[in-house]
Write an enzyme that holds these catalytic residues in place. Structure first.
Site, PDB file in Angstrom:
ATOM      1  N   ASN A   1      -0.425   0.191 -10.432  1.00  0.00           N
ATOM      2  CA  ASN A   1      -1.068  -1.119 -10.528  1.00  0.00           C
ATOM      3  C   ASN A   1      -2.576  -1.081 -10.300  1.00  0.00           C
ATOM      4  OD1 ASN A   1      -0.095  -0.523  -7.779  1.00  0.00           O
ATOM      5  ND2 ASN A   1      -1.016  -2.481  -7.234  1.00  0.00           N
ATOM      6  N   HIS A   2      -3.105   0.035  -9.788  1.00  0.00           N
ATOM      7  CA  HIS A   2      -4.556   0.166  -9.620  1.00  0.00           C
ATOM      8  C   HIS A   2      -5.194   0.988 -10.748  1.00  0.00           C
ATOM      9  CE1 HIS A   2      -3.877  -0.433  -5.015  1.00  0.00           C
ATOM     10  NE2 HIS A   2      -4.050  -1.585  -5.639  1.00  0.00           N
TER      11      HIS A   2
END
Length: 257
Positions: free
Chosen positions: A67-68
């Protein structure tokens, strides 16, 4: 084939620990292939071309994310141009990069799929349906590996059982805390709920513990800082995969300082 998979590499200290420890460990364990989750490998979170290159030059052969992945804009072109750094497959099609990759080992092709969970995370395409589509694209790879970057143990376990017999291994990332449930499932897929992290041992998921304690005690905003100055540990798993069948025949959880 012995495949070493490393949990989320955290910041510069985690990268340096990988460089110091992994090349010798690969020789010791006769590792054929090393995969690492690099979504937190840049100082200050995210992944950059510099942190990706550092991991590649330190013995990592392939990088998954989570997700980053898109936290740092300077990484977008790198995602598009590299065949060995992928982002979760279930991001929209217009996102930079790819969600699958293949590694040519000469004697065999290894396929890697990166998926993001949706429980308590971003609202992306259903990862179970996405897995079906992605594995069809990797149908020519006898060995297929899945990094499921997800928050909850239930979603990870469900994915492991869903893909049992369809892939060689499913390994969870994201929570930075290694689980002790490594196993070979009924249909010969290797599984672990979370690999853990490669980062500072005396921290809260890599962040200075005092900062996180203050956050929980006060409910006030804080600025997270990585604990760069303390000893780091390596967390991951070794999957031994039969090259003829693609089945996992042995699994070893890895954790050392």
């Amino acid at each position: 084939m012995n495949i070493l998979v490393l949990g989320d590499v955290v910041s510069q200290c985690g990268c340096e620990k990988v460089r110091a420890a992994v090349p010798g460990f690969k020789k010791l364990k006769n590792i054929d292939l090393c995969i690492a989750n690099g979504e937190n490998s840049a100082k200050g979170n995210g992944i950059t071309p510099q942190s990706a290159d550092f991991l590649f030059s330190s013995g990592v052969d392939f990088i998954t994310t989570g997700n980053h992945a898109f936290r740092r804009a300077e990484m977008y072109d790198y995602f598009d141009e590299s065949d060995f750094v992928i982002r979760p497959y279930n991001y929209p099609s217009g996102a930079p990069g790819k969600g699958i990759g293949t590694i040519d080992m000469g004697r065999i092709q290894v396929g890697v799929l990166n998926l993001s969970g949706t429980m308590f995370m971003e609202s992306l395409e259903n990862p179970f349906y996405a897995a079906d589509k992605a594995l069809e694209e990797l149908k020519d790879c006898r060995i297929r590996l899945v990094d499921f970057h997800a928050e909850t143990t239930s979603e990870k376990l469900a994915m492991g059982y869903y893909l049992d017999g369809k892939v060689s291994a499913v390994f969870g990332t994201h929570t930075h805390v290694q689980t002790s449930d490594e196993r070979i499932l009924e249909k010969k897929t290797g599984y672990i709920t979370d690999l853990g992290m490669c980062g500072p041992q005396e921290s809260v998921l890599g962040v200075k513990k005092e900062i996180v304690i203050r956050k929980f005690r006060t409910n006030m905003p804080v600025h997270f800082e990585t604990q760069e100055d303390l000893p780091c540990e390596i967390n991951g798993c070794i999957f031994c995969i039969d090259e003829n069948s693609g089945n996992c025949i042995d699994i070893e959880r890895v954790r050392f300082h």
